[in-house]
Write a protein that holds these residues in place. Structure first.
Motif, PDB file in Angstrom:
ATOM      1  N   ALA A   1       0.842  -1.191   0.000  1.00 46.78           N
ATOM      2  CA  ALA A   1       0.000   0.000   0.000  1.00 46.78           C
ATOM      3  C   ALA A   1       0.878   1.241   0.000  1.00 46.78           C
ATOM      4  O   ALA A   1       1.961   1.255   0.589  1.00 46.78           O
ATOM      5  CB  ALA A   1      -0.921   0.018   1.216  1.00 46.78           C
ATOM      6  N   VAL A   2       0.406   2.282  -0.658  1.00 46.65           N
ATOM      7  CA  VAL A   2       1.068   3.580  -0.661  1.00 46.65           C
ATOM      8  C   VAL A   2       0.306   4.472   0.306  1.00 46.65           C
ATOM      9  O   VAL A   2      -0.918   4.615   0.205  1.00 46.65           O
ATOM     10  CB  VAL A   2       1.074   4.203  -2.072  1.00 46.65           C
ATOM     11  CG1 VAL A   2       1.714   5.582  -2.038  1.00 46.65           C
ATOM     12  CG2 VAL A   2       1.790   3.286  -3.048  1.00 46.65           C
ATOM     13  N   ILE A   3       1.024   5.066   1.265  1.00 48.72           N
ATOM     14  CA  ILE A   3       0.403   5.920   2.276  1.00 48.72           C
ATOM     15  C   ILE A   3      -0.009   7.243   1.641  1.00 48.72           C
ATOM     16  O   ILE A   3       0.801   7.916   1.004  1.00 48.72           O
ATOM     17  CB  ILE A   3       1.353   6.150   3.471  1.00 48.72           C
ATOM     18  CG1 ILE A   3       1.807   4.816   4.060  1.00 48.72           C
ATOM     19  CG2 ILE A   3       0.694   7.040   4.513  1.00 48.72           C
ATOM     20  CD1 ILE A   3       0.696   3.885   4.478  1.00 48.72           C
ATOM     21  N   GLU A   4      -1.283   7.599   1.835  1.00 48.71           N
ATOM     22  CA  GLU A   4      -1.826   8.821   1.239  1.00 48.71           C
ATOM     23  C   GLU A   4      -2.192   9.887   2.272  1.00 48.71           C
ATOM     24  O   GLU A   4      -2.288  11.064   1.945  1.00 48.71           O
ATOM     25  CB  GLU A   4      -3.073   8.473   0.429  1.00 48.71           C
ATOM     26  CG  GLU A   4      -2.775   7.538  -0.713  1.00 48.71           C
ATOM     27  CD  GLU A   4      -4.016   6.992  -1.377  1.00 48.71           C
ATOM     28  OE1 GLU A   4      -5.102   6.985  -0.752  1.00 48.71           O
ATOM     29  OE2 GLU A   4      -3.896   6.544  -2.533  1.00 48.71           O
ATOM     30  N   ARG A   5      -2.419   9.450   3.512  1.00 54.24           N
ATOM     31  CA  ARG A   5      -2.836  10.399   4.545  1.00 54.24           C
ATOM     32  C   ARG A   5      -2.390   9.886   5.907  1.00 54.24           C
ATOM     33  O   ARG A   5      -2.436   8.684   6.163  1.00 54.24           O
ATOM     34  CB  ARG A   5      -4.360  10.546   4.503  1.00 54.24           C
ATOM     35  CG  ARG A   5      -4.902  11.673   5.346  1.00 54.24           C
ATOM     36  CD  ARG A   5      -6.394  11.784   5.205  1.00 54.24           C
ATOM     37  NE  ARG A   5      -6.977  10.599   5.833  1.00 54.24           N
ATOM     38  CZ  ARG A   5      -8.125  10.028   5.497  1.00 54.24           C
ATOM     39  NH1 ARG A   5      -8.850  10.520   4.542  1.00 54.24           N
ATOM     40  NH2 ARG A   5      -8.562   8.970   6.110  1.00 54.24           N
ATOM     41  N   VAL A   6      -1.968  10.790   6.774  1.00 54.79           N
ATOM     42  CA  VAL A   6      -1.559  10.453   8.136  1.00 54.79           C
ATOM     43  C   VAL A   6      -2.288  11.398   9.083  1.00 54.79           C
ATOM     44  O   VAL A   6      -2.334  12.605   8.841  1.00 54.79           O
ATOM     45  CB  VAL A   6      -0.034  10.597   8.314  1.00 54.79           C
ATOM     46  CG1 VAL A   6       0.373  10.285   9.737  1.00 54.79           C
ATOM     47  CG2 VAL A   6       0.715   9.700   7.338  1.00 54.79           C
ATOM     48  N   GLU A   7      -2.893  10.845  10.141  1.00 48.40           N
ATOM     49  CA  GLU A   7      -3.635  11.650  11.110  1.00 48.40           C
ATOM     50  C   GLU A   7      -3.189  11.301  12.516  1.00 48.40           C
ATOM     51  O   GLU A   7      -2.937  10.139  12.818  1.00 48.40           O
ATOM     52  CB  GLU A   7      -5.133  11.371  11.004  1.00 48.40           C
ATOM     53  CG  GLU A   7      -5.738  11.653   9.655  1.00 48.40           C
ATOM     54  CD  GLU A   7      -7.167  11.143   9.547  1.00 48.40           C
ATOM     55  OE1 GLU A   7      -7.580  10.277  10.351  1.00 48.40           O
ATOM     56  OE2 GLU A   7      -7.872  11.604   8.647  1.00 48.40           O
ATOM     57  N   THR A   8      -3.132  12.311  13.387  1.00 51.31           N
ATOM     58  CA  THR A   8      -2.852  12.099  14.801  1.00 51.31           C
ATOM     59  C   THR A   8      -4.018  12.656  15.592  1.00 51.31           C
ATOM     60  O   THR A   8      -4.417  13.808  15.392  1.00 51.31           O
ATOM     61  CB  THR A   8      -1.547  12.794  15.222  1.00 51.31           C
ATOM     62  OG1 THR A   8      -0.489  12.290  14.414  1.00 51.31           O
ATOM     63  CG2 THR A   8      -1.227  12.530  16.679  1.00 51.31           C
ATOM     64  N   SER A   9      -4.574  11.843  16.490  1.00 47.88           N
ATOM     65  CA  SER A   9      -5.725  12.279  17.281  1.00 47.88           C
ATOM     66  C   SER A   9      -5.246  13.120  18.467  1.00 47.88           C
ATOM     67  O   SER A   9      -4.080  13.048  18.852  1.00 47.88           O
ATOM     68  CB  SER A   9      -6.522  11.073  17.788  1.00 47.88           C
ATOM     69  OG  SER A   9      -5.890  10.523  18.916  1.00 47.88           O
ATOM     70  N   PRO A  10      -6.152  13.876  19.079  1.00 43.41           N
ATOM     71  CA  PRO A  10      -5.787  14.641  20.276  1.00 43.41           C
ATOM     72  C   PRO A  10      -5.325  13.738  21.432  1.00 43.41           C
ATOM     73  O   PRO A  10      -4.652  14.198  22.345  1.00 43.41           O
ATOM     74  CB  PRO A  10      -7.080  15.366  20.658  1.00 43.41           C
ATOM     75  CG  PRO A  10      -7.937  15.332  19.451  1.00 43.41           C
ATOM     76  CD  PRO A  10      -7.522  14.142  18.658  1.00 43.41           C
ATOM     77  N   PHE A  11      -5.675  12.467  21.390  1.00 43.09           N
ATOM     78  CA  PHE A  11      -5.302  11.524  22.445  1.00 43.09           C
ATOM     79  C   PHE A  11      -3.983  10.825  22.168  1.00 43.09           C
ATOM     80  O   PHE A  11      -3.544   9.983  22.937  1.00 43.09           O
ATOM     81  CB  PHE A  11      -6.416  10.506  22.651  1.00 43.09           C
ATOM     82  CG  PHE A  11      -7.739  11.153  22.948  1.00 43.09           C
ATOM     83  CD1 PHE A  11      -7.979  11.759  24.168  1.00 43.09           C
ATOM     84  CD2 PHE A  11      -8.729  11.186  21.978  1.00 43.09           C
ATOM     85  CE1 PHE A  11      -9.186  12.374  24.435  1.00 43.09           C
ATOM     86  CE2 PHE A  11      -9.950  11.794  22.232  1.00 43.09           C
ATOM     87  CZ  PHE A  11     -10.173  12.397  23.469  1.00 43.09           C
ATOM     88  N   GLY A  12      -3.371  11.113  21.022  1.00 41.31           N
ATOM     89  CA  GLY A  12      -2.056  10.561  20.715  1.00 41.31           C
ATOM     90  C   GLY A  12      -2.040   9.359  19.805  1.00 41.31           C
ATOM     91  O   GLY A  12      -0.973   8.903  19.415  1.00 41.31           O
ATOM     92  N   SER A  13      -3.198   8.809  19.450  1.00 41.06           N
ATOM     93  CA  SER A  13      -3.179   7.690  18.507  1.00 41.06           C
ATOM     94  C   SER A  13      -2.899   8.231  17.108  1.00 41.06           C
ATOM     95  O   SER A  13      -3.179   9.385  16.802  1.00 41.06           O
ATOM     96  CB  SER A  13      -4.485   6.909  18.538  1.00 41.06           C
ATOM     97  OG  SER A  13      -5.552   7.704  18.101  1.00 41.06           O
ATOM     98  N   ARG A  14      -2.328   7.399  16.288  1.00 41.44           N
ATOM     99  CA  ARG A  14      -1.930   7.819  14.942  1.00 41.44           C
ATOM    100  C   ARG A  14      -2.502   6.833  13.936  1.00 41.44           C
ATOM    101  O   ARG A  14      -2.397   5.622  14.119  1.00 41.44           O
ATOM    102  CB  ARG A  14      -0.415   7.850  14.870  1.00 41.44           C
ATOM    103  CG  ARG A  14       0.140   8.368  13.579  1.00 41.44           C
ATOM    104  CD  ARG A  14       1.653   8.514  13.747  1.00 41.44           C
ATOM    105  NE  ARG A  14       2.315   8.708  12.489  1.00 41.44           N
ATOM    106  CZ  ARG A  14       2.665   9.896  12.008  1.00 41.44           C
ATOM    107  NH1 ARG A  14       2.428  10.974  12.709  1.00 41.44           N
ATOM    108  NH2 ARG A  14       3.267   9.992  10.843  1.00 41.44           N
ATOM    109  N   SER A  15      -3.100   7.363  12.889  1.00 40.38           N
ATOM    110  CA  SER A  15      -3.677   6.530  11.834  1.00 40.38           C
ATOM    111  C   SER A  15      -3.020   6.861  10.506  1.00 40.38           C
ATOM    112  O   SER A  15      -2.787   8.030  10.196  1.00 40.38           O
ATOM    113  CB  SER A  15      -5.183   6.766  11.710  1.00 40.38           C
ATOM    114  OG  SER A  15      -5.854   6.354  12.873  1.00 40.38           O
TER     115      SER A  15
END
Length: 131
Positions: A46-60
Motif C-alpha cells: 500500500a502507498v500511504i496517502e494520509r496520516v492523522e494524529t488524534s488529540p489523544f495521541g493515537s496515529r492513523s
C-alpha cells in the motif's frame, strides 16, 4: 486475561502471526510504501496517502493498494498499547490486531454472514400495546 495474552490462533484458529514494529505508524509518511502478508492471499503493498494524529495521541495511516486503482485500501491505527488495521482487497477484507510488536491478521468474513435479501429491522407487532 487480555486477549493478546493468549497464543495467536487460540481465539480464531485462522489467525496468522505477523511481526510488527511498534514504531511503525509513527515512522510512516505520505508517499511511503508498506507491505503486509495476508493469509491465503500473499503480500499486498500500500502507498500511504494520509496520516492523522488524534488529540489523544493515537496515529492513523491511510493508503491504497498498489495496482488496484485506489479502490482497495489500508488503514492502520496505533495507540499507546495496541494497533488495529483493516485492509480491503478484491478477495475481501482482512483485520489486523495486536500490540507490543506482535500482531495477528485474519480474513474478515463477517459480511458474508449477512443475507442482503433479508432485513435486519425488528418491527414490533401491531396488535400489542407499547411497554
Amino acid at each position: 486475561p487480555h486477549p493478546y495474552d493468549a497464543a495467536v490462533g487460540t481465539h480464531r484458529p485462522e489467525r496468522h502471526a505477523v511481526r510488527l514494529d511498534p514504531a511503525l505508524t509513527g515512522e510512516l509518511r505520505v508517499g511511503d510504501r508498506i507491505g503486509l502478508p495476508l493469509p491465503g492471499y500473499g503480500e499486498v503493498v500500500a502507498v500511504i496517502e494520509r496520516v492523522e494524529t488524534s488529540p489523544f495521541g493515537s496515529r492513523s495511516v491511510h493508503g491504497s493498494l498498489e495496482g488496484e486503482g485506489g479502490v482497495h485500501a489500508l488503514t492502520l491505527t496505533q495507540g499507546r498499547t495496541a494497533v488495529f488495521g483493516r485492509i480491503t482487497t478484491p478477495e475481501g477484507n482482512f483485520l489486523l490486531e495486536g500490540g507490543g510488536g506482535a500482531a495477528s491478521i485474519h480474513f474478515d468474513d463477517l459480511d458474508q454472514l449477512i443475507d442482503p435479501d433479508r432485513t435486519d429491522e425488528r418491527v414490533p407487532p401491531t396488535d400489542e400495546e407499547p411497554a
